[in-house]
Design an enzyme around this catalytic site. Structure first.
Site, PDB file in Angstrom:
ATOM      1  N   LYS B  84     -26.119  12.310   3.252  1.00  0.00           N
ATOM      2  CA  LYS B  84     -26.317  13.755   3.064  1.00  0.00           C
ATOM      3  C   LYS B  84     -26.724  14.380   4.394  1.00  0.00           C
ATOM      4  O   LYS B  84     -27.544  13.804   5.123  1.00  0.00           O
ATOM      5  CB  LYS B  84     -27.396  13.965   1.990  1.00  0.00           C
ATOM      6  CG  LYS B  84     -27.627  15.418   1.585  1.00  0.00           C
ATOM      7  CD  LYS B  84     -28.682  15.492   0.471  1.00  0.00           C
ATOM      8  CE  LYS B  84     -28.963  16.906   0.017  1.00  0.00           C
ATOM      9  NZ  LYS B  84     -29.986  16.977  -1.042  1.00  0.00           N
ATOM     10  N   SER B 159     -28.715  19.563  -5.102  1.00  0.00           N
ATOM     11  CA  SER B 159     -28.134  19.977  -3.846  1.00  0.00           C
ATOM     12  C   SER B 159     -27.260  18.912  -3.169  1.00  0.00           C
ATOM     13  O   SER B 159     -26.513  19.237  -2.250  1.00  0.00           O
ATOM     14  CB  SER B 159     -29.243  20.359  -2.871  1.00  0.00           C
ATOM     15  OG  SER B 159     -30.061  19.235  -2.584  1.00  0.00           O
ATOM     16  N   SER B 183     -32.105  16.910  -7.204  1.00  0.00           N
ATOM     17  CA  SER B 183     -30.924  17.038  -6.343  1.00  0.00           C
ATOM     18  C   SER B 183     -30.093  15.775  -6.178  1.00  0.00           C
ATOM     19  O   SER B 183     -29.027  15.820  -5.572  1.00  0.00           O
ATOM     20  CB  SER B 183     -31.333  17.543  -4.963  1.00  0.00           C
ATOM     21  OG  SER B 183     -31.638  18.904  -5.014  1.00  0.00           O
TER      22      SER B 183
END
Lengths: 104, 496
Positions: B84, B159, B183
Site C-alpha cells: 500500500k 482505504s 481499511s
C-alpha cells in the site's frame, strides 16, 4: 465547557478552525464544510447524552491499544545525513531549507 | 514443473511459489515475467497501482537469484508482494495517493518492507488507496478511484482498495495494507480475499505514514489463511523504532497451522448481536448465518453476545481518529518535503495555508478540520474527552464478551460493494457504514475478514472474526478450519 447541544457550525467557525489548521479555504469550501461538519458533529453529540461522567480510568486498567513498553535504553544512533534530509525539499540551498522571510 | 514458457502460476499461493523457487523448479525470471505481463494488462483497468516498474522488479530478482543460489533462508523466496502506498519504500515513491506527496521519495524502508526483502519477497509495486488512508471506498485518491474486479462499476472498499483488488485479480498472491478503522477488513470483504488486522503493536508502524497513531496497524491481504500466516510470520516482530511495538519472538504461525487438527470442538464463538441489526443486507446476514452453521457442525459452541457500546463506535472513532490526524498531518507545511505552493506569498503562514489547501483533497481537509474542532478550547472535553471515555467503555465491553467466548463473529460490512459515486457526497453515511469494524481498532484487538459467500450479483461477502489481544493464532486456526471445511465451494475468481 460549551453547551454542545446548541452548537451551530457557522461560516465564521469554519474559517476560524481552518486558520487553526493552516488551511486556506475557498468560499465554496467554507459552505461545504459548514454543512458536513454540522451534520457530523450533531451525530457525534450523542456521546453527550450518555452518562460517562463517572467513567474514570482505574490505575490498573490497561487495554490493548495502550502501550506498555514505552521506555528503552538511551543509545546514540546515526541520524539522517543532510543531503538525505533535504532530498524532498522544494526549495533548498546548501544545507538549508529556503522559506519566506520570517522577521521583517 | 519445468522452467519453460508453459509455466503459468495463475492463482498459485505464496507458499507454493516460494517452494518452487527454492527448489529451483521455477526460474525467477519466468515468474516475474508472468506477473509483469498480468500487471500490464489488468492493473490499468482496476487502477490498482500507483507505482509499478519492470526495471525495479528485474533488479530485485537478479540480487535475489544470487541469494537463492547461496542457500540463504528465504521463507518468501520470489513471492511478489504489493505494498500500500502509505508504507515507505526507499527505492520507490510513496505518495499516500495525495498531491501533497506526489514527488516524495522516502529515505528508508518501512520495517515491514525490510522484513519482506530479508525473507526473499519481491516488492512488485505500490497500490492505490484513499488519500492518507482516509476513506472507505478508495474514491478519495488523487490518482482516481480503484475499480472492484468483481464489478468494475463498484468500489473495492477502502482505504486499502488497491491492495485488495490486486490480490483478488491475482496481480500478486499477497499484499500489505493498513487498517485504522477497517481499511484492510472491509476491502478484503468487498473483493473476496482474506484480510488480517493484527493486534495493535504486533507489527511495527515504523515507515507507515501516520493517519491516527493509536489506531493505525499494518496487516495483510491474501487468498488463503496459510498465505496470511506466511506474511504475518515475516512482519510480526519487535522493532525498537516503534515505541508501541511489542516485545517477543516471531509468531511462527505457519508451522502451528500445518499441524491443525480437524474440528473446532470446544471453541466458543460469540455472535455480536449489535452488528446484526437493521441496515444489514439480507444476503450478508444469510451468508454469515450459513457460516455459523458450518462452525457449529465442526463442534464450535455458538452464543449470542452483546457488546453494547459498539453502537457509539462511529462517534468515538471519528472524533479520536480525526483529532490524531489533525496533529499528524500538521507536518505537511510545504517546507521540508511535500507540495509547496507556487502562489507568490510573502508570509510563512501563507506558505503553509496555500500549500495545504492545494496539496490535500477534500476528505483529508474535512478530517483535519473535524479533529482541529474536537481538540479546540471549549470543545475538547465535550468531544475528544467523551470519545476517549467511550473508547475505554468499548474496550471494557469487549473484555467482558471474551470472558464468555473465545472468538467473536460479525459481518465486516452491512452491505456488499456499493456503486462508485453512491456515497461519496454524503460523508456521514459513508462513516456509518464502518460500524462493524471501528470498535476493533478502538480496543486494539486483532480481527480478520474471511470470505464466506456471494450475493445474488456475484459480489463477495466477508465475515469478521475478532480475537483477544495477541490471539492471531486462534483467529487463523478458526479461519483455516472454516476454509478447509467449505473447501472449493466458495472459491470463485473475478472474470477479467
Amino acid at each position: 465547557m460549551a453547551e454542545v447541544s446548541e452548537i451551530e457550525v457557522d461560516a465564521s467557525t469554519v474559517i476560524k478552525v481552518a486558520d487553526l489548521a493552516n488551511l486556506q479555504l475557498s468560499s465554496t469550501d467554507v459552505a461545504y464544510f459548514q454543512t458536513q461538519l454540522s451534520r457530523i458533529l450533531k451525530y457525534a453529540s450523542e456521546l453527550n447524552q450518555l452518562d460517562l461522567a463517572s467513567d474514570t480510568k482505574a490505575p490498573s486498567e490497561r487495554f490493548a491499544f495502550e502501550s506498555k513498553e514505552l521506555e528503552r535504553d538511551d543509545h546514540c544512533q546515526a541520524s539522517l545525513a543532510p543531503e538525505l534530509a533535504l532530498q524532498n525539499a522544494t526549495k533548498k540551498e546548501g544545507t538549508a531549507f529556503i522559506v519566506p522571510r520570517v522577521i521583517d | 514443473m519445468t522452467t519453460t514458457a508453459a509455466f503459468h502460476p495463475y492463482q498459485l499461493s505464496a507458499s507454493e511459489i516460494s517452494k518452487l523457487v527454492r527448489s529451483g523448479e521455477v526460474k525467477l525470471s519466468d515468474l516475474a515475467e508472468f506477473y509483469l505481463d498480468r500487471t500490464r494488462s489488468i492493473a490499468p483497468r482496476l487502477n490498482s497501482h500507483i507505482y509499478f516498474d519492470a526495471n525495479s522488479v528485474e533488479s530485485q530478482i537478479s540480487v535475489l537469484g544470487e541469494r537463492v543460489k547461496a542457500g540463504e533462508d528465504l521463507p518468501m523466496a520470489g513471492v511478489p508482494v504489493l505494498v500500500k502506498d502509505n508504507i515507505c519504500t526507499r527505492d520507490m515513491p510513496t505518495t499516500c495517493a495525495s498531491r501533497m506527496l506526489k514527488n516524495f521519495r522516502p529515505t528508508y524502508d518501512a520495517f515491514v518492507v525490510e522484513r519482506l526483502r530479508k525473507a526473499g519477497a519481491i516488492i512488485f509495486g505500490k497500490t492505490n488507496l484513499d488519500e492518507f488512508a482516509m476513506g472507505s471506498s478508495n474514491e478519495n485518491s488523487s490518482f482516481g478511484p480503484v475499480y472492484n474486479p468483481w464489478d468494475l462499476t463498484r468500489v473495492p472498499g477502502g482505504s486499502s482498495g488497491g491492495s485488495a483488488a490486486a490480490v483478488a485479480a491475482d496481480l500478486a498472491p499477497v499484499a500489505l495494507g493498513s487498517d485504522t478503522g477497517g481499511s484492510i477488513r472491509q476491502p478484503a470483504a468487498f473483493c473476496g480475499v482474506y484480510g488480517l488486522k493484527p493486534t495493535y503493536g504486533a507489527v511495527s508502524r515504523y515507515g507507515l505514514i501516520s493517519y491516527a497513531s493509536s489506531l493505525d496497524q499494518i496487516g495483510t491481504f491474501a487468498r488463503s489463511v496459510i498465505d496470511t500466516a506466511m506474511v504475518y510470520d515475516v512482519i510480526a516482530s519487535h522493532d525498537p523504532r516503534d515505541s508501541t511495538s511489542r516485545r517477543g519472538s516471531s509468531p511462527e504461525l505457519i508451522n502451528s497451522l500445518a499441524h491443525l487438527k480437524s474440528g473446532l470442538k470446544g471453541l466458543r464463538i460469540g455472535i455480536v448481536t449489535e452488528l446484526f441489526g437493521s441496515g444489514l443486507d439480507e444476503s450478508v446476514n444469510s451468508s454469515i448465518r450459513d457460516a455459523v452453521r458450518v462452525f457449529q457442525s465442526m463442534g464450535a459452541e455458538i452464543h449470542d453476545v452483546s457488546v453494547p457500546s459498539l453502537r457509539h463506535s462511529v462517534s468515538s472513532y471519528y472524533l479520536i481518529a480525526t483529532a490524531e490526524a489533525s496533529a499528524n498531518l500538521a507536518r505537511y507545511d510545504g517546507i521540508r518535503f511535500g507540495h509547496r505552493t507556487t502562489e507568490q506569498v510573502n508570509q510563512l503562514k501563507e506558505v503553509y495555508k496555500y500549500s495545504r489547501q492545494e496539496g490535500f483533497g477534500r476528505e483529508v481537509k474535512q478530517r483535519i478540520m473535524l479533529g482541529t474542532f474536537a481538540l479546540s478550547s471549549g470543545y475538547y472535553d465535550a468531544y475528544y474527552g467523551k470519545a476517549t471515555q467511550m473508547r475505554r467503555q468499548i474496550a471494557r465491553d469487549f473484555n467482558l464478551a471474551f470472558e464468555r467466548v473465545d472468538v467473536l463473529l460479525s459481518p465486516v460490512a452491512p452491505t456488499t460493494a456499493f456503486k462508485i459515486g453512491e456515497k461519496i457526497d454524503d460523508p456521514l453515511t459513508m462513516y456509518l457504514g464502518d460500524i462493524c469494524t471501528l470498535g476493533v481498532n478502538l480496543a486494539g484487538l486483532p480481527a480478520m475478514s474471511v470470505p464466506c459467500g456471494y450475493d445474488h450479483q456475484n459480489l463477495p461477502i466477508g465475515m469478521q472474526l475478532i480475537g483477544r489481544p495477541l490471539s492471531e493464532k486462534e483467529l487463523l486456526t478458526t479461519a483455516l478450519a472454516y476454509e478447509n471445511e467449505v473447501g472449493s465451494s466458495l472459491k470463485r475468481q473475478p472474470a477479467l
